[in-house]
Design a protein around this motif. Structure first.
Motif, PDB file in Angstrom:
ATOM      1  N   THR A   5      -1.025   8.491   1.614  1.00 53.27           N
ATOM      2  CA  THR A   5       0.066   7.628   1.152  1.00 53.27           C
ATOM      3  C   THR A   5      -0.334   6.159   1.050  1.00 53.27           C
ATOM      4  OG1 THR A   5       0.850   7.371   3.405  1.00 53.27           O
ATOM      5  CG2 THR A   5       1.834   9.156   2.137  1.00 53.27           C
ATOM      6  N   GLY A   6      -1.611   5.829   1.268  1.00 56.42           N
ATOM      7  CA  GLY A   6      -1.976   4.417   1.158  1.00 56.42           C
ATOM      8  C   GLY A   6      -3.462   4.195   1.317  1.00 56.42           C
ATOM      9  N   ARG A  17       0.932   4.306  -4.707  1.00 55.15           N
ATOM     10  CA  ARG A  17       0.698   3.793  -3.352  1.00 55.15           C
ATOM     11  C   ARG A  17      -0.792   3.847  -2.998  1.00 55.15           C
ATOM     12  NH1 ARG A  17       4.518   7.748  -0.085  1.00 55.15           N
ATOM     13  NH2 ARG A  17       3.360   9.152  -1.475  1.00 55.15           N
TER      14      ARG A  17
END
Lengths: 190, 283
Positions: free
Chosen positions: B41-42, B83
């Motif tokens: 997610t990042g 993201r």
């Protein structure tokens, strides 16, 4: 101990490094691309006093960089780069700002990083953290001979920890490393 | 027999695998950066992963006498997540590493505009960093995905001899060979390729520029299928020299184009490449 000036003198003839050090002075963020490539750019030959060309060049690149870039060099470093940062720490004008890097290295399970965290800069570690680090060396089989000021700093609480470690190993029928045994004997006499 | 697995995700494998690989002749591996089963997610999740495949994993491999290098990239599937895309800005730090021998895995998953953009941007990074590129070809809509990948490679200006197209099969091998890229084949227990099908392809297309890998990861896969393929080649009458070429010298030649492949501490390699025992640049 080797100083930055010693390293500068030794590498004075490395033209590519001299140019790159000028570049970093003008543009500090350039160190992010140069630091990882040190072996390829400046060579890897052994120098005096246990330094190699790439390690020495990396120390000089860091010496010309702001603290933030020193921390980034470690944060994004592969193992050889992290080892070079740890080796350079006692030579750099960064006060206690490098202590979190030692703490990071001591959290790893890479014996090379753990060993490198216990050089002269480890004088800045709190006693609790230092004792745990020494015990971790014994546990991982990292030779204690490389621990800076081991005999001066080994105190009663470390002795208690080593004695408990030795008892646990003996109960399991396992060997106690000789250097740990010697340190225990020595501190018992003291 | 010495084996170089040019594509294996050791971070998903156990120490038992390392032991069995070492016992079977695997002396060197390349671990390409890819997706894990769980989407990230990042960027921080990527950099911890990159740190692992250039730091902890080579250390683990070394305990079994196996030399470990990596390739670094934002993979095509996660290139679709806004993201994750900022990790592209962090790639140059990693592409400068001694242990990084290619940009990869790049390429297509679902052939979206976001994948187009990440693919082209990372081929440009390969050119900037003088690195070869490892291109994953999609598992769905494969023939069209292959053609589009070849088009993007051509457009980038990178020398096709510095590109490997991976996960090829009977349907896609001919077009890739015509384009002059290296031909990667992943040998899997049920899917992708099997040792016997691989042998048939080697018979038809020859051993030139062929890379055989296990692509073993967190799914049903087997790190010893490189070895099983070498055995199947021998059984089919390929010479020892052919087997060594496909399972050792070809991957060495492909990744040595980085100037960073270092096999100086690998035992039993028995030979040199292009007259150099140390393959990285400057030697």
């Amino acid at each position: 101990m080797t100083t930055l000036d010693d390293l500068r003198t030794t590498l004075a003839g490395n033209e590519r490094l001299t140019e790159d050090l000028d570049r970093v002075r003008e543009k500090p963020e350039a160190v992010g691309g140069l630091f990882p490539a040190a072996g390829r750019r400046y060579g890897r030959e052994p120098l005096t006093d246990g330094w190699t060309t790439d390690e020495a060049a990396r120390a000089l690149l860091l010496a010309g960089s702001p603290t933030e870039e020193v921390l980034n060099a470690y944060r994004y470093g592969d193992t050889a780069e992290k080892l070079a940062v740890l080796k350079a720490l006692p030579l750099l004008p960064i006060g206690d700002d490098g202590v979190p890097l030692l703490e990071d290295a001591l959290r790893t399970n890479d014996t090379r990083l753990v060993a490198a965290a216990l050089g002269p800069y480890a004088d800045r570690l709190e006693p609790d953290a230092w004792r745990q680090a020494v015990l971790k060396c014994v546990f991982m089989g990292v030779p204690l001979a490389g621990v800076h000021r081991l005999h001066e700093r080994a105190d009663a609480p470390l002795k208690d920890m080593l004695r408990a470690f030795a008892a646990e190993r003996e109960a399991a029928g396992r060997e106690v490393p000789l250097d740990a045994r010697n340190l225990l004997d020595e501190t018992q006499e003291a | 027999m010495r084996i170089f697995d040019p594509h294996i995700h050791m971070t998903s494998r156990t120490t038992d695998d390392y032991q069995r690989m070492a016992d079977s002749g695997v002396r060197a591996v390349v671990e390409p950066a890819f997706w894990l089963g769980q989407p990230r997610t990042g960027p921080g999740s990527f950099t911890d992963y990159f740190d692992s495949i250039i730091g902890w994993e080579p250390f683990r491999a070394s305990q079994f006498g196996i030399r470990h290098h990596a390739t670094i990239a934002l993979n095509p599937k996660e290139a679709n997540d806004p993201r994750c895309r900022p990790v592209l800005d962090l790639l140059p730090r990693y592409l400068a590493k001694d242990g990084v021998v290619a940009v990869g895995e790049i390429g297509y998953d679902s052939m979206t505009p976001a994948e187009d953009e990440a693919f082209a941007a990372q081929l440009a990074l390969a050119l900037d960093h003088e690195l070869p590129a490892l291109v994953h070809t999609p598992h769905r809509d494969k023939a069209r995905g292959l053609q589009r990948s070849l088009d993007v490679v051509k457009e980038s200006g990178i020398d096709p001899g510095r590109v490997a197209l991976d996960h090829l099969n009977e349907v896609t091998v001919a077009a890739a060979k015509d384009a002059g890229v290296w031909l990667g084949f992943s040998i899997y227990p049920d899917t992708k390729m099997s040792p016997d099908r691989m042998v048939a392809i080697l018979r038809e297309y020859g051993p030139e520029r062929v890379l055989v890998n296990s692509a073993a990861d967190w799914g049903k896969s087997d790190p010893l299928l490189t070895v099983r393929t070498a055995e199947a080649m021998a059984k089919d009458g390929f010479s020892e020299d052919d087997v060594d070429r496909v399972l050792w010298r070809n991957p060495v030649e492909f990744y040595a184009q980085s100037g960073r492949l270092d096999l100086s501490d690998v035992t039993d390699t028995g030979a040199t490449f292009a007259g150099n025992s140390i393959l990285r640049g400057g030697s």
